[in-house]
Design a protein around this motif. Sequence first.
Motif, PDB file in Angstrom:
ATOM      1  N   MET A  36     -29.431 -31.651 -12.073  1.00 24.42           N
ATOM      2  CA  MET A  36     -30.367 -31.487 -13.177  1.00 24.42           C
ATOM      3  C   MET A  36     -31.311 -32.674 -13.202  1.00 24.42           C
ATOM      4  O   MET A  36     -30.880 -33.819 -13.060  1.00 24.42           O
ATOM      5  CB  MET A  36     -29.586 -31.420 -14.489  1.00 24.42           C
ATOM      6  CG  MET A  36     -30.408 -31.470 -15.740  1.00 24.42           C
ATOM      7  SD  MET A  36     -31.460 -30.040 -16.011  1.00 24.42           S
ATOM      8  CE  MET A  36     -30.285 -28.755 -16.171  1.00 24.42           C
ATOM      9  N   ARG A  37     -32.569 -32.382 -13.354  1.00 20.12           N
ATOM     10  CA  ARG A  37     -33.564 -33.429 -13.580  1.00 20.12           C
ATOM     11  C   ARG A  37     -34.050 -33.262 -15.007  1.00 20.12           C
ATOM     12  O   ARG A  37     -34.148 -32.143 -15.513  1.00 20.12           O
ATOM     13  CB  ARG A  37     -34.708 -33.298 -12.592  1.00 20.12           C
ATOM     14  CG  ARG A  37     -34.245 -33.498 -11.161  1.00 20.12           C
ATOM     15  CD  ARG A  37     -35.381 -33.442 -10.171  1.00 20.12           C
ATOM     16  NE  ARG A  37     -34.886 -33.405  -8.811  1.00 20.12           N
ATOM     17  CZ  ARG A  37     -34.345 -34.437  -8.164  1.00 20.12           C
ATOM     18  NH1 ARG A  37     -34.239 -35.596  -8.757  1.00 20.12           N
ATOM     19  NH2 ARG A  37     -33.923 -34.314  -6.930  1.00 20.12           N
ATOM     20  N   PHE A  38     -34.326 -34.383 -15.638  1.00 20.00           N
ATOM     21  CA  PHE A  38     -34.827 -34.325 -17.002  1.00 20.00           C
ATOM     22  C   PHE A  38     -35.844 -35.439 -17.207  1.00 20.00           C
ATOM     23  O   PHE A  38     -35.824 -36.446 -16.510  1.00 20.00           O
ATOM     24  CB  PHE A  38     -33.693 -34.382 -18.031  1.00 20.00           C
ATOM     25  CG  PHE A  38     -32.777 -35.577 -17.931  1.00 20.00           C
ATOM     26  CD1 PHE A  38     -32.873 -36.619 -18.833  1.00 20.00           C
ATOM     27  CD2 PHE A  38     -31.787 -35.639 -16.951  1.00 20.00           C
ATOM     28  CE1 PHE A  38     -32.013 -37.718 -18.758  1.00 20.00           C
ATOM     29  CE2 PHE A  38     -30.924 -36.725 -16.868  1.00 20.00           C
ATOM     30  CZ  PHE A  38     -31.043 -37.769 -17.774  1.00 20.00           C
ATOM     31  N   THR A  39     -36.761 -35.208 -18.116  1.00 21.45           N
ATOM     32  CA  THR A  39     -37.818 -36.168 -18.389  1.00 21.45           C
ATOM     33  C   THR A  39     -37.652 -36.711 -19.788  1.00 21.45           C
ATOM     34  O   THR A  39     -37.443 -35.947 -20.740  1.00 21.45           O
ATOM     35  CB  THR A  39     -39.206 -35.498 -18.245  1.00 21.45           C
ATOM     36  OG1 THR A  39     -39.317 -34.941 -16.936  1.00 21.45           O
ATOM     37  CG2 THR A  39     -40.325 -36.495 -18.468  1.00 21.45           C
ATOM     38  N   ILE A  40     -37.752 -38.038 -19.890  1.00 22.82           N
ATOM     39  CA  ILE A  40     -37.647 -38.697 -21.191  1.00 22.82           C
ATOM     40  C   ILE A  40     -38.928 -39.478 -21.471  1.00 22.82           C
ATOM     41  O   ILE A  40     -39.713 -39.752 -20.568  1.00 22.82           O
ATOM     42  CB  ILE A  40     -36.426 -39.647 -21.258  1.00 22.82           C
ATOM     43  CG1 ILE A  40     -36.566 -40.775 -20.231  1.00 22.82           C
ATOM     44  CG2 ILE A  40     -35.123 -38.868 -21.070  1.00 22.82           C
ATOM     45  CD1 ILE A  40     -35.564 -41.900 -20.412  1.00 22.82           C
ATOM     46  N   ARG A  41     -39.108 -39.819 -22.727  1.00 19.96           N
ATOM     47  CA  ARG A  41     -40.223 -40.676 -23.127  1.00 19.96           C
ATOM     48  C   ARG A  41     -39.644 -41.850 -23.917  1.00 19.96           C
ATOM     49  O   ARG A  41     -38.981 -41.682 -24.929  1.00 19.96           O
ATOM     50  CB  ARG A  41     -41.234 -39.907 -23.980  1.00 19.96           C
ATOM     51  CG  ARG A  41     -42.469 -40.722 -24.314  1.00 19.96           C
ATOM     52  CD  ARG A  41     -43.562 -39.898 -25.005  1.00 19.96           C
ATOM     53  NE  ARG A  41     -43.122 -38.683 -25.635  1.00 19.96           N
ATOM     54  CZ  ARG A  41     -42.705 -38.586 -26.906  1.00 19.96           C
ATOM     55  NH1 ARG A  41     -42.648 -39.651 -27.670  1.00 19.96           N
ATOM     56  NH2 ARG A  41     -42.335 -37.422 -27.394  1.00 19.96           N
ATOM     57  N   TRP A  42     -39.886 -43.044 -23.393  1.00 20.77           N
ATOM     58  CA  TRP A  42     -39.409 -44.278 -24.024  1.00 20.77           C
ATOM     59  C   TRP A  42     -40.240 -44.581 -25.280  1.00 20.77           C
ATOM     60  O   TRP A  42     -41.316 -44.009 -25.466  1.00 20.77           O
ATOM     61  CB  TRP A  42     -39.493 -45.440 -23.032  1.00 20.77           C
ATOM     62  CG  TRP A  42     -38.493 -45.329 -21.929  1.00 20.77           C
ATOM     63  CD1 TRP A  42     -38.737 -44.962 -20.640  1.00 20.77           C
ATOM     64  CD2 TRP A  42     -37.087 -45.562 -22.022  1.00 20.77           C
ATOM     65  NE1 TRP A  42     -37.562 -44.959 -19.923  1.00 20.77           N
ATOM     66  CE2 TRP A  42     -36.541 -45.321 -20.739  1.00 20.77           C
ATOM     67  CE3 TRP A  42     -36.233 -45.939 -23.049  1.00 20.77           C
ATOM     68  CZ2 TRP A  42     -35.181 -45.453 -20.477  1.00 20.77           C
ATOM     69  CZ3 TRP A  42     -34.874 -46.078 -22.780  1.00 20.77           C
ATOM     70  CH2 TRP A  42     -34.364 -45.839 -21.512  1.00 20.77           C
ATOM     71  N   VAL A  59     -36.358 -36.672 -25.430  1.00 17.39           N
ATOM     72  CA  VAL A  59     -36.056 -35.893 -24.238  1.00 17.39           C
ATOM     73  C   VAL A  59     -37.127 -34.803 -24.177  1.00 17.39           C
ATOM     74  O   VAL A  59     -37.184 -33.935 -25.054  1.00 17.39           O
ATOM     75  CB  VAL A  59     -34.645 -35.286 -24.303  1.00 17.39           C
ATOM     76  CG1 VAL A  59     -34.375 -34.418 -23.081  1.00 17.39           C
ATOM     77  CG2 VAL A  59     -33.600 -36.382 -24.433  1.00 17.39           C
ATOM     78  N   GLU A  60     -37.970 -34.882 -23.180  1.00 19.08           N
ATOM     79  CA  GLU A  60     -39.100 -33.954 -23.121  1.00 19.08           C
ATOM     80  C   GLU A  60     -38.752 -32.634 -22.451  1.00 19.08           C
ATOM     81  O   GLU A  60     -39.180 -31.586 -22.913  1.00 19.08           O
ATOM     82  CB  GLU A  60     -40.279 -34.614 -22.420  1.00 19.08           C
ATOM     83  CG  GLU A  60     -40.841 -35.757 -23.235  1.00 19.08           C
ATOM     84  CD  GLU A  60     -42.185 -36.216 -22.766  1.00 19.08           C
ATOM     85  OE1 GLU A  60     -42.524 -36.018 -21.580  1.00 19.08           O
ATOM     86  OE2 GLU A  60     -42.900 -36.792 -23.598  1.00 19.08           O
ATOM     87  N   SER A  61     -37.997 -32.679 -21.369  1.00 24.51           N
ATOM     88  CA  SER A  61     -37.703 -31.422 -20.672  1.00 24.51           C
ATOM     89  C   SER A  61     -36.510 -31.566 -19.747  1.00 24.51           C
ATOM     90  O   SER A  61     -36.128 -32.661 -19.364  1.00 24.51           O
ATOM     91  CB  SER A  61     -38.917 -30.969 -19.858  1.00 24.51           C
ATOM     92  OG  SER A  61     -39.187 -31.906 -18.820  1.00 24.51           O
ATOM     93  N   PHE A  62     -35.929 -30.404 -19.426  1.00 22.51           N
ATOM     94  CA  PHE A  62     -34.938 -30.276 -18.374  1.00 22.51           C
ATOM     95  C   PHE A  62     -35.567 -29.465 -17.266  1.00 22.51           C
ATOM     96  O   PHE A  62     -36.241 -28.460 -17.517  1.00 22.51           O
ATOM     97  CB  PHE A  62     -33.710 -29.513 -18.865  1.00 22.51           C
ATOM     98  CG  PHE A  62     -32.794 -30.278 -19.785  1.00 22.51           C
ATOM     99  CD1 PHE A  62     -32.746 -31.656 -19.770  1.00 22.51           C
ATOM    100  CD2 PHE A  62     -31.957 -29.604 -20.643  1.00 22.51           C
ATOM    101  CE1 PHE A  62     -31.890 -32.348 -20.605  1.00 22.51           C
ATOM    102  CE2 PHE A  62     -31.097 -30.279 -21.477  1.00 22.51           C
ATOM    103  CZ  PHE A  62     -31.068 -31.655 -21.461  1.00 22.51           C
ATOM    104  N   ASP A  63     -35.347 -29.874 -16.041  1.00 25.22           N
ATOM    105  CA  ASP A  63     -35.854 -29.159 -14.879  1.00 25.22           C
ATOM    106  C   ASP A  63     -34.704 -28.983 -13.905  1.00 25.22           C
ATOM    107  O   ASP A  63     -34.268 -29.954 -13.307  1.00 25.22           O
ATOM    108  CB  ASP A  63     -36.978 -29.950 -14.201  1.00 25.22           C
ATOM    109  CG  ASP A  63     -38.051 -30.364 -15.192  1.00 25.22           C
ATOM    110  OD1 ASP A  63     -38.618 -29.475 -15.837  1.00 25.22           O
ATOM    111  OD2 ASP A  63     -38.310 -31.582 -15.319  1.00 25.22           O
ATOM    112  N   ALA A  64     -34.198 -27.761 -13.802  1.00 27.90           N
ATOM    113  CA  ALA A  64     -33.049 -27.515 -12.922  1.00 27.90           C
ATOM    114  C   ALA A  64     -33.418 -27.652 -11.473  1.00 27.90           C
ATOM    115  O   ALA A  64     -34.522 -27.585 -11.080  1.00 27.90           O
ATOM    116  CB  ALA A  64     -32.482 -26.133 -13.182  1.00 27.90           C
TER     117      ALA A  64
END
Length: 95
Positions: free
Chosen positions: A4-10, A90-95
């Motif tokens: 799983m890849r996920f994007t976060i914003r600090w 947590v902006e998104s999950f990218d499988a």
Amino acid sequence: MPEMRFTIRWPDGTREGCYSPSLVIKDYLTPGASYPLADFLAKSREALTIASARVEARYGFACSRALGQLARLEAAGRTYSTHPDARVAVESFDA
């Protein structure tokens, strides 16, 4: 094992792409949610530790990539630790 890849914003608006070797991260973080820094780090620590353990149970060795991701998150988190209202989105999950 599905990764799983996920994007976060600090807290300063910087986005970061992150990695988990397991979908377990979905049990701890929710896309669109914002977490207090300490809570985000605790949830990430638990999820990535479990993910690494799953890799170890299956392949016989811990997932260095998951542990490296955790180390990067914790190092970046220290940057914002003096800001009591710091939140991580947590902006998104990218499988």
